[in-house]
Design a protein around this motif. Structure first.
Motif, PDB file in Angstrom:
ATOM      1  N   TYR A 187      -6.671   2.233   5.135  1.00  0.00           N
ATOM      2  CA  TYR A 187      -7.818   2.098   6.030  1.00  0.00           C
ATOM      3  C   TYR A 187      -7.798   0.700   6.629  1.00  0.00           C
ATOM      4  CZ  TYR A 187     -10.005   6.459   4.487  1.00  0.00           C
ATOM      5  OH  TYR A 187     -10.272   7.783   4.239  1.00  0.00           O
ATOM      6  N   SER A 188      -8.275   0.592   7.878  1.00  0.00           N
ATOM      7  CA  SER A 188      -8.311  -0.702   8.560  1.00  0.00           C
ATOM      8  C   SER A 188      -9.644  -0.858   9.289  1.00  0.00           C
ATOM      9  CB  SER A 188      -7.156  -0.811   9.553  1.00  0.00           C
ATOM     10  OG  SER A 188      -7.124  -2.092  10.157  1.00  0.00           O
ATOM     11  N   PHE A 189     -10.285  -1.994   9.050  1.00  0.00           N
ATOM     12  CA  PHE A 189     -11.605  -2.300   9.613  1.00  0.00           C
ATOM     13  C   PHE A 189     -11.469  -3.463  10.582  1.00  0.00           C
ATOM     14  CE2 PHE A 189     -15.605  -4.868   8.857  1.00  0.00           C
ATOM     15  CZ  PHE A 189     -16.424  -4.093   9.671  1.00  0.00           C
ATOM     16  N   ALA A 190     -11.989  -3.293  11.801  1.00  0.00           N
ATOM     17  CA  ALA A 190     -11.819  -4.304  12.852  1.00  0.00           C
ATOM     18  C   ALA A 190     -12.721  -5.512  12.704  1.00  0.00           C
ATOM     19  CB  ALA A 190     -12.055  -3.662  14.221  1.00  0.00           C
ATOM     20  N   GLY A 191     -13.771  -5.416  11.875  1.00  0.00           N
ATOM     21  CA  GLY A 191     -14.671  -6.535  11.671  1.00  0.00           C
ATOM     22  C   GLY A 191     -15.853  -6.515  12.615  1.00  0.00           C
ATOM     23  N   THR A 192     -16.858  -7.343  12.290  1.00  0.00           N
ATOM     24  CA  THR A 192     -18.046  -7.533  13.124  1.00  0.00           C
ATOM     25  C   THR A 192     -18.320  -9.029  13.205  1.00  0.00           C
ATOM     26  OG1 THR A 192     -19.579  -7.405  11.252  1.00  0.00           O
ATOM     27  CG2 THR A 192     -19.018  -5.328  12.346  1.00  0.00           C
ATOM     28  N   SER A 193     -19.378  -9.396  13.896  1.00  0.00           N
ATOM     29  CA  SER A 193     -19.701 -10.817  14.024  1.00  0.00           C
ATOM     30  C   SER A 193     -20.034 -11.455  12.678  1.00  0.00           C
ATOM     31  CB  SER A 193     -20.879 -11.013  14.981  1.00  0.00           C
ATOM     32  OG  SER A 193     -22.036 -10.371  14.478  1.00  0.00           O
ATOM     33  N   THR A 194     -20.501 -10.660  11.722  1.00  0.00           N
ATOM     34  CA  THR A 194     -20.889 -11.195  10.415  1.00  0.00           C
ATOM     35  C   THR A 194     -19.859 -10.963   9.319  1.00  0.00           C
ATOM     36  OG1 THR A 194     -22.029  -9.142   9.821  1.00  0.00           O
ATOM     37  CG2 THR A 194     -23.326 -10.839  10.954  1.00  0.00           C
ATOM     38  N   THR A 195     -18.843 -10.145   9.612  1.00  0.00           N
ATOM     39  CA  THR A 195     -17.902  -9.703   8.580  1.00  0.00           C
ATOM     40  C   THR A 195     -16.493  -9.664   9.153  1.00  0.00           C
ATOM     41  OG1 THR A 195     -19.683  -8.305   7.708  1.00  0.00           O
ATOM     42  CG2 THR A 195     -17.456  -7.900   6.875  1.00  0.00           C
ATOM     43  N   PRO A 196     -15.509 -10.281   8.503  1.00  0.00           N
ATOM     44  CA  PRO A 196     -14.160 -10.330   9.067  1.00  0.00           C
ATOM     45  C   PRO A 196     -13.413  -9.009   8.963  1.00  0.00           C
ATOM     46  CG  PRO A 196     -14.180 -11.352   6.915  1.00  0.00           C
ATOM     47  CD  PRO A 196     -15.614 -11.037   7.245  1.00  0.00           C
ATOM     48  N   ALA A 197     -12.403  -8.869   9.796  1.00  0.00           N
ATOM     49  CA  ALA A 197     -11.525  -7.700   9.741  1.00  0.00           C
ATOM     50  C   ALA A 197     -10.778  -7.684   8.410  1.00  0.00           C
ATOM     51  CB  ALA A 197     -10.536  -7.738  10.899  1.00  0.00           C
ATOM     52  N   VAL A 198     -10.448  -6.465   7.969  1.00  0.00           N
ATOM     53  CA  VAL A 198      -9.701  -6.334   6.720  1.00  0.00           C
ATOM     54  C   VAL A 198      -8.963  -4.992   6.734  1.00  0.00           C
ATOM     55  CG1 VAL A 198     -11.655  -5.282   5.489  1.00  0.00           C
ATOM     56  CG2 VAL A 198      -9.856  -6.453   4.194  1.00  0.00           C
ATOM     57  N   SER A 199      -7.783  -4.970   6.135  1.00  0.00           N
ATOM     58  CA  SER A 199      -7.011  -3.738   5.976  1.00  0.00           C
ATOM     59  C   SER A 199      -6.688  -3.552   4.508  1.00  0.00           C
ATOM     60  CB  SER A 199      -5.712  -3.784   6.789  1.00  0.00           C
ATOM     61  OG  SER A 199      -5.975  -3.784   8.178  1.00  0.00           O
ATOM     62  N   ALA A 200      -6.791  -2.303   4.053  1.00  0.00           N
ATOM     63  CA  ALA A 200      -6.457  -2.000   2.664  1.00  0.00           C
ATOM     64  C   ALA A 200      -4.946  -2.060   2.467  1.00  0.00           C
ATOM     65  CB  ALA A 200      -6.976  -0.612   2.297  1.00  0.00           C
ATOM     66  N   THR A 201      -4.547  -2.251   1.241  1.00  0.00           N
ATOM     67  CA  THR A 201      -3.134  -2.131   0.887  1.00  0.00           C
ATOM     68  C   THR A 201      -2.719  -0.667   1.042  1.00  0.00           C
ATOM     69  OG1 THR A 201      -3.301  -3.955  -0.685  1.00  0.00           O
ATOM     70  CG2 THR A 201      -1.431  -2.454  -0.943  1.00  0.00           C
ATOM     71  N   GLY A 202      -1.585  -0.436   1.688  1.00  0.00           N
ATOM     72  CA  GLY A 202      -1.139   0.936   1.888  1.00  0.00           C
ATOM     73  C   GLY A 202      -0.844   1.651   0.585  1.00  0.00           C
ATOM     74  N   ASP A 203      -1.266   2.912   0.495  1.00  0.00           N
ATOM     75  CA  ASP A 203      -1.006   3.723  -0.703  1.00  0.00           C
ATOM     76  C   ASP A 203       0.086   4.729  -0.364  1.00  0.00           C
ATOM     77  OD1 ASP A 203      -1.305   4.638  -3.304  1.00  0.00           O
ATOM     78  OD2 ASP A 203      -2.777   6.161  -2.709  1.00  0.00           O
ATOM     79  N   TYR A 204       1.168   4.707  -1.147  1.00  0.00           N
ATOM     80  CA  TYR A 204       2.356   5.523  -0.846  1.00  0.00           C
ATOM     81  C   TYR A 204       2.165   6.981  -1.277  1.00  0.00           C
ATOM     82  CZ  TYR A 204       7.216   7.057  -0.696  1.00  0.00           C
ATOM     83  OH  TYR A 204       8.374   7.734  -0.412  1.00  0.00           O
ATOM     84  N   ILE A 205       2.609   7.882  -0.404  1.00  0.00           N
ATOM     85  CA  ILE A 205       2.597   9.311  -0.688  1.00  0.00           C
ATOM     86  C   ILE A 205       4.028   9.853  -0.603  1.00  0.00           C
ATOM     87  CG2 ILE A 205       2.034  11.537   0.376  1.00  0.00           C
ATOM     88  CD1 ILE A 205      -0.190  10.669  -1.313  1.00  0.00           C
ATOM     89  N   ASP A 206       4.435  10.542  -1.672  1.00  0.00           N
ATOM     90  CA  ASP A 206       5.746  11.186  -1.738  1.00  0.00           C
ATOM     91  C   ASP A 206       5.568  12.645  -1.303  1.00  0.00           C
ATOM     92  OD1 ASP A 206       8.257  12.135  -2.298  1.00  0.00           O
ATOM     93  OD2 ASP A 206       8.027  12.026  -4.488  1.00  0.00           O
ATOM     94  N   VAL A 207       6.106  12.966  -0.137  1.00  0.00           N
ATOM     95  CA  VAL A 207       6.004  14.315   0.402  1.00  0.00           C
ATOM     96  C   VAL A 207       7.288  15.083   0.099  1.00  0.00           C
ATOM     97  CG1 VAL A 207       5.660  15.727   2.459  1.00  0.00           C
ATOM     98  CG2 VAL A 207       4.419  13.562   2.202  1.00  0.00           C
ATOM     99  N   GLN A 208       7.166  16.212  -0.578  1.00  0.00           N
ATOM    100  CA  GLN A 208       8.351  16.977  -1.007  1.00  0.00           C
ATOM    101  C   GLN A 208       8.477  18.296  -0.253  1.00  0.00           C
ATOM    102  OE1 GLN A 208       7.767  17.350  -5.259  1.00  0.00           O
ATOM    103  NE2 GLN A 208       8.450  15.256  -5.634  1.00  0.00           N
TER     104      GLN A 208
END
Length: 259
Positions: free
Chosen positions: A238-259
């Motif tokens: 997930y990625s958040f662009a931020g607001t005037s009161t809160t900075p942008a932040v992106s979560a650490t990517g979670d890996y998915i193994d597709v079989q």
């Protein structure tokens, strides 16, 4: 801990007294003294966590044809300086900036400040702050301005992402959950940030770029949950662009193994 908010107007009056200049209206100039090149926190927003005190610096240049005598800067928040609802005075040196002459007419000045949750950082004052500045020359010229620079003071944000099940068969449904929180300065903890648009992004294994899959909004507690169809090995975040009161932040990517 009892919440206290430091108003800057009082300290502004003290600064005028300390510099031994006449009581001044906003943005007063007597003579040729100038303040310029004001930089707060290296030009970056001041991002403060839930409990730890944030120490920042402010640098600026002062000029006067007779040489620089003194300078001071005060950080403040509010509709106007006289009615400010929070602020910060420089630590040490009786509130003065430390000024080093670079020529007979110019000095580079620097001061440090502390932004402390539950003291001068409360939730209501997140956003745009200003710098009040005053400087005097050796010939008693001076300049005083209520706003020589604006900057952001923001509540530190955190974001998580978890994709499941893992492994998953191609074509099956993946559920991606997460949570967006930010520093709650009043309560000295992190609280969910509700009603915010957050992007779900995917990075295919072996690549370096995330692409947006969809945009959803956080729940009343900052929660996130959505589904996608499994197509290839890779990372969801997930990625958040931020607001005037809160900075942008992106979560650490979670890996998915597709079989």
């Amino acid at each position: 801990m009892r919440i206290r908010v430091l108003g800057a107007a009082v300290t502004g009056a003290l600064a005028l007294s300390a510099l031994a200049v006449p009581a001044a209206q906003a943005d007063t100039v007597e003579g040729d003294t100038t303040i310029s090149n004001v930089v707060v926190n290296g030009g970056k927003a001041v991002v403060v966590g839930a409990t730890a005190t944030k120490t920042i610096s402010v640098t600026f240049k002062v000029t006067d044809d007779s040489g620089v005598k003194d300078a001071m800067a005060i950080l403040w928040h509010g509709s106007d300086f006289d009615n400010s609802d929070s602020g910060a005075v420089a630590t040490g040196n009786d509130g003065y900036a430390s000024c080093t002459a670079t020529s007979s007419t110019t000095a580079n000045c620097k001061a440090s400040y502390e932004i402390e949750p539950q003291y001068n950082a409360v939730n209501a004052v997140a956003g745009t702050w200003k710098v009040w500045g005053i400087a005097s020359g050796k010939d008693a010229d001076y300049v005083q301005k209520d706003n020589v620079k604006t900057f952001k003071v923001q509540r530190l944000s955190k974001l998580t992402a978890n994709a499941s099940p893992e492994p998953v068969k191609k074509g099956k449904t993946i559920t991606v959950t997460g949570k967006l929180t930010r520093a709650n300065w009043d309560a000295a903890t992190y609280s969910g940030y509700s009603g915010q648009s957050v992007k779900l992004q995917f990075r295919k294994k072996g690549t370096s770029t995330y692409t947006t899959v969809k945009t959803i909004k956080t729940t009343s507690t900052g929660g996130l949950s959505t589904t996608v169809t499994a197509s290839a090995d890779g990372y969801y975040r997930y990625s958040f662009a931020g607001t005037s009161t809160t900075p942008a932040v992106s979560a650490t990517g979670d890996y998915i193994d597709v079989q």
